[in-house]
Design an enzyme around this catalytic site. Sequence first.
Site, short mmCIF file in Angstrom:
data_model
loop_
_atom_site.label_atom_id
_atom_site.label_comp_id
_atom_site.label_asym_id
_atom_site.label_seq_id
_atom_site.Cartn_x
_atom_site.Cartn_y
_atom_site.Cartn_z
N SER A 20 -9.68 -0.95 7.23
CA SER A 20 -9.10 -0.61 5.97
C SER A 20 -8.40 -1.84 5.30
O SER A 20 -7.99 -1.87 4.24
CB SER A 20 -8.16 0.66 5.82
OG SER A 20 -9.05 1.49 5.68
N LYS A 48 0.80 -1.32 -0.13
CA LYS A 48 0.04 -0.03 -0.16
C LYS A 48 0.89 1.39 -0.11
O LYS A 48 1.72 1.27 0.67
CB LYS A 48 -0.88 -0.02 1.13
CG LYS A 48 -1.81 1.08 1.28
CD LYS A 48 -2.89 0.74 2.75
CE LYS A 48 -3.96 2.00 2.77
NZ LYS A 48 -4.80 1.72 4.05
N SER A 58 -9.56 1.67 3.11
CA SER A 58 -8.90 2.54 2.14
C SER A 58 -7.89 1.66 1.31
O SER A 58 -7.05 2.23 0.64
CB SER A 58 -8.08 3.63 2.99
OG SER A 58 -7.19 2.86 3.99
N1 GLN Z 1 -13.05 3.90 6.73
C1 GLN Z 1 -12.33 4.38 7.71
C2 GLN Z 1 -11.85 5.70 7.66
O1 GLN Z 1 -12.27 6.33 7.01
C3 GLN Z 1 -11.35 3.39 8.22
C4 GLN Z 1 -9.93 3.64 7.35
C5 GLN Z 1 -8.73 2.93 7.84
O2 GLN Z 1 -9.00 1.84 8.34
N2 GLN Z 1 -7.70 3.44 7.33
O3 GLN Z 1 -11.36 6.26 8.57
#
Ligand code: GLN
Length: 489
Positions: free
Chosen positions: A180, A81, A156
Amino acid sequence: MSSDLIFKSAAELAALLETGQVSSVELTQAFIDRRRAVDDRVKAFNSFDETDALAQARASDARRAGGEMRGALEGIPVGLKDVIAVAGQPLTCSSRMLANFVSPYDATVAARLKSAGAILWGRLNMDEFAMGSSTENSAFQTTSNPWDLERVPGGSSGGPAAALAAGEVPLALGSDTGGSIRQPASFCGVVGFKPTYGLVSRYGLVAFASSLDQIGPFARTVEDAALLLGAIGGHDPLDSTSYPAAIPDYRAEIKKHRGPWKLGVPKEYFGPGLNAEVAGAVRAAIEFYQGAGCEIREVSLPVAAEYAIATYYIIATAEASSNLARYDGVRYGHRSKEGSDAIDLYFKSRAEGFGPEVKRRIILGTYVLSSGYYDAFYLRAQKVRTLIRQDFLNAYREVDALLAPVAPTAAFKKGEKSSDPLAMYLSDIYTISLNLAGLPGISIPCGFTREGLPIGLQIIGQPFQEAGLLAIARAYEQAHGWNGMNPKL
Ligand code: GLN
C-alpha cells in the site's frame, strides 16, 4: 513564488528555510493554496485544518528566529494517511465506523515528526482500513490519479501518493501491509518506501494486520525518503515488535554505499500477467545497473511467486478479523440507533459502519481461524510464510538486492476492478511477499507508458539494510530525471 515551491524536494525546501529565502508560514501557505486549487479534482484530503497548520508554521518560524530549531524537518509540512493518530485530529481510516472519531493521542511517528519540527498538514484518503489497491474502498470519496483523473491513484495509500504527485504536500506518511505504499507510489510517479518490519513504530497506527503493517515515507526523491525515515524510525518501547537498535543517519549513510552491487532479478516476476510496457521500463532499469558495473543475476523465488497472494489473504484477513473486533459501537466506533439489545446493537453497528470489502475480509478471516479450518488454512499459511521468507534469504546468499516491477500494470481506470475482488488482489502480486517476509522495499519512478502514466521500479532489500537499499535506488535516480516530471492539473 508558491508555484515554484510546491514541486521542490524537502531537501531543497529545507535549504530555502535555512537561508531565510522562505518562511515556514509562506511554505505552508503555498501548500494550502495548492490544495484549494486542485483538491476538488484530486480528492486526496479527507480533512485538514489550515488555521492549525499555519499556527504550527508560525511556531516553527519563531523557533528558527530564536535559534531553537528542533530537527531535520523544521518548518516542512508532512501529510499523514488517515490511519495514523494525531492528537486532536480526526482519525477515520476512511470508514463510516470512525467517521466522527478524533484521536486523543499521538502515534509515535506523529510525535517524532513534531519533535523533528515538521508541520502536520492534512489527513489523506485511503481504502477503508487500508484494505484495497485503488482507494475506491474509501467510504467518503475516490481519489483521482493526478496524471489522469479518470484513473485510480493506487491504494490503499492513494491519498498520500496523489497529494504528493499533485504538489499538495512535499512529504507524506503511508502504511504498507501488502504493497500500500509502493503500489500507489508507482501509480503516481513518486518515491514510496516500506521499511523492514519493526524499524518504524506501529504505536498509533490503526491495526489492519499487525504482523504485516509498517509505516513508511512518500517523497519526491530517495534522499527525502531517507530524511523522513530518519525522523520517524528507531526503537519505541510502546511497540513490542519494534527493533531495539539505534538507526543510522540514512542521508549520510547512503552516500557511503557506492556499489557496484550484485543485483538479482526474480525470474518468476517477468512471466504472464506483466504488462509489456511495464516490463520494458523495468528491463531498461536493469540494463542501467548492468551498464553501471553491477552484476545482474537471475534468481528464483518459487514459493513467493506461487503462494504469496493466497498466503497473504489468509494471514491478513485472520489478523484483520481479530483487530476489527473492537469496533462494536460500544467501546469503539459508529453506534447504530436501531439496536434492540446489546447483541443486536453490535450486529447493526457493524453492519452500518463497515463497507463491503472490510466485511468480506472479516468473514474470510473468521472462517480461516475457526475450529476445524484453523490447521488447514491459518496454520498452513504460517508455514508457507516461513518458506517465502526462506526464498528471499536464499536469494540474498548470492545478491545484495532484487530488482522487480512494483505492479503488473500502470494505473488502471476507476471502476475497472472494483467489482472483481480477485482481480484487485492480483495487483499486489509483486509487493505482498515482502510484507510476509518482513523485508524492506522501495518504489521509484522508472518511466512512463505511451499514455503518459508513471511506471515504478521496485528494489527489494535485506532486513535492516535500508541505507544500502536507498543507495541503490539513488544511483538510478541520479542518472535519470523522472522525478523532475510533474502532472499538469
Ligand atoms: N492491497 C492489499 C490489500 O488490499 C494491501 C493493502 C495494504 O498494504 N494496506 O490488502
